[in-house]
Design a protein around this motif. Structure first.
Motif, PDB file in Angstrom:
ATOM      1  N   ASN A  15      28.889  65.663  38.640  1.00  9.16           N
ATOM      2  CA  ASN A  15      29.684  66.516  39.133  1.00  9.16           C
ATOM      3  C   ASN A  15      29.560  67.963  38.706  1.00  9.16           C
ATOM      4  N   GLY A  16      29.332  68.592  39.791  1.00 14.80           N
ATOM      5  CA  GLY A  16      29.001  70.137  39.618  1.00 14.80           C
ATOM      6  C   GLY A  16      27.654  70.637  39.814  1.00 14.80           C
ATOM      7  N   THR A  17      26.878  69.666  39.960  1.00 11.33           N
ATOM      8  CA  THR A  17      25.264  70.058  40.172  1.00 11.33           C
ATOM      9  C   THR A  17      25.170  69.953  41.634  1.00 11.33           C
ATOM     10  N   GLU A  18      24.121  70.711  41.890  1.00  2.00           N
ATOM     11  CA  GLU A  18      23.706  70.511  43.245  1.00  2.00           C
ATOM     12  C   GLU A  18      22.437  69.750  43.741  1.00  2.00           C
ATOM     13  N   LEU A  19      22.437  69.639  45.108  1.00  4.04           N
ATOM     14  CA  LEU A  19      21.175  68.874  45.319  1.00  4.04           C
ATOM     15  C   LEU A  19      20.284  69.644  45.969  1.00  4.04           C
ATOM     16  N   GLN A  20      19.087  69.515  46.034  1.00 12.65           N
ATOM     17  CA  GLN A  20      17.922  70.429  46.416  1.00 12.65           C
ATOM     18  C   GLN A  20      17.043  69.480  47.424  1.00 12.65           C
ATOM     19  N   SER A  21      16.752  70.565  48.555  1.00 13.00           N
ATOM     20  CA  SER A  21      16.087  70.084  49.521  1.00 13.00           C
ATOM     21  C   SER A  21      15.009  69.206  49.282  1.00 13.00           C
ATOM     22  N   CYS A  22      14.473  68.310  50.156  1.00  6.33           N
ATOM     23  CA  CYS A  22      13.246  67.539  49.669  1.00  6.33           C
ATOM     24  C   CYS A  22      12.102  68.560  50.098  1.00  6.33           C
ATOM     25  N   GLN A  23      11.324  68.540  49.348  1.00  2.00           N
ATOM     26  CA  GLN A  23      10.005  69.542  49.639  1.00  2.00           C
ATOM     27  C   GLN A  23       8.946  68.672  50.609  1.00  2.00           C
ATOM     28  N   ARG A  59       6.798  64.524  60.494  1.00  2.00           N
ATOM     29  CA  ARG A  59       6.106  64.304  61.945  1.00  2.00           C
ATOM     30  C   ARG A  59       4.432  64.580  61.633  1.00  2.00           C
ATOM     31  N   ARG A  60       3.763  63.515  62.274  1.00  2.00           N
ATOM     32  CA  ARG A  60       2.499  63.488  62.246  1.00  2.00           C
ATOM     33  C   ARG A  60       1.954  63.947  63.354  1.00  2.00           C
ATOM     34  N   VAL A  61       0.814  64.665  63.556  1.00  2.00           N
ATOM     35  CA  VAL A  61       0.016  64.856  64.769  1.00  2.00           C
ATOM     36  C   VAL A  61      -1.377  64.455  64.717  1.00  2.00           C
ATOM     37  N   GLN A  62      -1.557  63.612  65.579  1.00  2.00           N
ATOM     38  CA  GLN A  62      -2.927  62.944  65.722  1.00  2.00           C
ATOM     39  C   GLN A  62      -3.676  63.249  67.020  1.00  2.00           C
ATOM     40  N   GLN A  63      -4.833  63.401  66.922  1.00  2.00           N
ATOM     41  CA  GLN A  63      -5.614  63.784  68.163  1.00  2.00           C
ATOM     42  C   GLN A  63      -6.040  62.425  68.512  1.00  2.00           C
ATOM     43  N   THR A  64      -6.088  62.201  69.937  1.00  2.00           N
ATOM     44  CA  THR A  64      -6.470  61.065  70.727  1.00  2.00           C
ATOM     45  C   THR A  64      -7.103  61.302  71.817  1.00  2.00           C
ATOM     46  N   MET A  65      -7.794  60.378  72.485  1.00  2.00           N
ATOM     47  CA  MET A  65      -8.638  60.498  73.713  1.00  2.00           C
ATOM     48  C   MET A  65      -7.849  61.314  74.923  1.00  2.00           C
ATOM     49  N   MET A  75      -0.965  63.324  69.655  1.00  2.00           N
ATOM     50  CA  MET A  75       0.067  62.310  69.776  1.00  2.00           C
ATOM     51  C   MET A  75       0.906  62.632  68.667  1.00  2.00           C
ATOM     52  N   VAL A  76       2.321  62.915  68.929  1.00  2.00           N
ATOM     53  CA  VAL A  76       3.203  63.224  67.914  1.00  2.00           C
ATOM     54  C   VAL A  76       4.094  62.134  67.393  1.00  2.00           C
ATOM     55  N   THR A  77       4.013  61.648  66.255  1.00  2.00           N
ATOM     56  CA  THR A  77       4.956  60.707  65.523  1.00  2.00           C
ATOM     57  C   THR A  77       5.876  60.982  64.796  1.00  2.00           C
ATOM     58  N   THR A  78       7.098  60.583  64.672  1.00  2.00           N
ATOM     59  CA  THR A  78       8.107  60.920  63.814  1.00  2.00           C
ATOM     60  C   THR A  78       8.470  59.820  63.014  1.00  2.00           C
ATOM     61  N   SER A  79       8.600  59.680  61.595  1.00  2.00           N
ATOM     62  CA  SER A  79       9.070  58.864  60.760  1.00  2.00           C
ATOM     63  C   SER A  79       9.896  59.204  59.654  1.00  2.00           C
ATOM     64  N   THR A  80      10.629  57.988  59.217  1.00  2.00           N
ATOM     65  CA  THR A  80      11.604  58.477  57.981  1.00  2.00           C
ATOM     66  C   THR A  80      10.766  59.171  56.745  1.00  2.00           C
ATOM     67  N   CYS A  81      11.164  60.193  56.010  1.00  2.00           N
ATOM     68  CA  CYS A  81      10.506  60.555  54.914  1.00  2.00           C
ATOM     69  C   CYS A  81      10.374  59.614  53.991  1.00  2.00           C
ATOM     70  N   PRO A  82       9.450  59.189  53.294  1.00  2.00           N
ATOM     71  CA  PRO A  82       9.089  58.343  52.258  1.00  2.00           C
ATOM     72  C   PRO A  82       9.516  59.016  50.714  1.00  2.00           C
ATOM     73  N   THR A  83       9.843  60.188  50.728  1.00  2.00           N
ATOM     74  CA  THR A  83      10.019  60.809  49.428  1.00  2.00           C
ATOM     75  C   THR A  83      11.651  60.859  49.250  1.00  2.00           C
ATOM     76  N   CYS A  84      12.435  61.208  50.181  1.00  2.00           N
ATOM     77  CA  CYS A  84      13.865  61.238  50.178  1.00  2.00           C
ATOM     78  C   CYS A  84      14.565  60.091  50.791  1.00  2.00           C
ATOM     79  N   ASN A  85      13.700  59.156  51.544  1.00  2.00           N
ATOM     80  CA  ASN A  85      14.354  57.908  52.240  1.00  2.00           C
ATOM     81  C   ASN A  85      15.202  58.586  53.524  1.00  2.00           C
TER      82      ASN A  85
END
Length: 386
Positions: A166-174, A183-189, A193-203
């Protein structure tokens, strides 16, 4: 106004696959989305109607329940914020629960939200709770209100569900910058290709806790026992499932609470047997009462009734007590009590009783002479149910 059939709402057949149901809902959601129809109340109602239909038909268990009982079977328990999920859904519920239906092809930008603006992450929903509730015949017939104890995860009050002291702040996930996704960008033929997934650090939460709450230890929720009143409508059946919105578990660190699912179990009655909305009672008469006529008392749901047995009543005769059965679920009709007459034949006789019966054995009136009006058992049952 009566609810429309869910398959009709989504314009699909009952044999539609899971993918077809999803595509049909996506089509309707795009057509009636509030951003596309600003100020149109009719479109908003159809948008909610489509979401309600999708909520049921996309869930295998709810779909089976709906296919078996229709809208009547999906009626929720009233009270305590209850009611079937779809019927009580608001726009926030829809956006939070079904926001990922569009994936990366959201025509309204970012995630599927109420204002058409970018949204970092969708609201999470907690897990559902399922309980079994036993009801006797009288409770099934007339409806009842029960109070049950349920242990469920609720929001931690000291930290208001944030998980932070109580009274403490949350900090943004770095890692994700507070968006909850990476977001991950991969080079393909074929190009990038851009893929989006849940952040593994903050779930996917977008925030990190500096100092954990001492009550919930950073979970944002605690386990509590709660007494919940449940109103069961008259006419429910074995295996039927009712739902109370928001009475399930809340997810860790904020979100929408799951639902409380109530599965009905009917306790067998000692003397009355249920047959749909009717109840059946087996009445046993001795030979003298059946031949001479009498009046007898029979049990009914929650009471007793006296009926007259006419002289010459035959075994297998079915008597009817109108309106002494079970109320129709969410309907206005009431079933009957059907009394099946059985003639009791004594297994042992005294010498005097045997001598008396021997005198009547060859009497003309004791010889079976069924007439055309004396129908057999199956014909009688057919007459009652046709």
């Amino acid at each position: 106004m009566a609810k429309r059939d869910y398959y009709e709402v989504l314009e699909i057949s009952k044999s539609a696959s899971e993918d077809e149901i999803k595509k049909a809902y996506r089509k309707m959601a795009i057509k009636y989305h509030p951003d596309k129809n600003p100020g149109d109340k009719s479109a908003e109602d159809k948008f909610k109607e489509a979401a309600e239909a999708y909520e049921v038909l996309s869930n295998a268990q709810k779909k089976a329940q709906y296919d078996r009982f229709g809208h009547a079977g999906m009626s929720g328990a009233a009270g305590g914020g209850g009611g079937f999920n779809g019927g009580g859904m608001n726009m926030d519920d829809i956006f939070s629960q079904f926001g990922d239906i569009f994936g990366d092809n959201n025509p309204f930008g970012g995630f599927f939200n109420g204002g058409g603006q970018q949204q970092g992450r969708r609201t999470r929903k907690g897990s559902d709770l399922r309980i079994k509730l036993k009801l006797n015949l009288e409770e099934v017939a007339n409806g009842v209100e029960k109070k049950i104890k349920v242990k469920r995860h609720v929001t931690c009050k000291p930290c208001s569900g944030s998980g932070a002291k109580n009274g403490t702040e949350l900090q943004s996930c770095q890692t994700c910058g507070g968006s909850g996704q990476v977001r991950r960008v991969q080079q393909t033929m074929l190009g990038q290709m851009v893929t989006t997934s849940t952040c593994p650090t903050c779930n996917g939460e977008g925030k990190m806790i500096k100092t954990r709450c001492e009550v919930c230890f950073g979970e944002g929720r605690v386990l509590e026992e709660e007494i919940i009143p449940i109103k069961i409508p008259a006419g429910v059946a074995e295996g039927m499932q009712l739902s109370m919105t928001g009475k399930g578990n809340v997810p860790p660190r904020g979100g929408v609470a799951g639902d409380l699912l109530i599965v009905i179990e009917e306790e067998a009655d000692e003397v009355l047997h249920r047959d749909g909305t009717n109840v059946v009672y087996d009445l046993y008469l001795n030979f003298a009462d059946a031949a001479l006529g009498t009046s007898v008392e029979v049990p009914t749901i929650g009471g007793k009734a006296r009926i007259t047995i006419e002289a010459g009543t035959q075994a297998g005769k079915i008597l009817r007590l109108k309106g002494k059965g079970i109320k129709e679920l969410n309907g206005y009709g009431v079933g009957d009590e059907l009394i099946h007459v059985n003639i009791w034949t004594p297994k042992t006789l005294s010498r005097e009783e045997t001598e008396q019966l021997e005198k009547f054995r060859t009497s003309p009136n004791f010889q079976p002479k069924p007439s055309k009006s004396d129908k057999n058992f199956f014909e009688k049952m057919k007459d009652f149910f046709n």
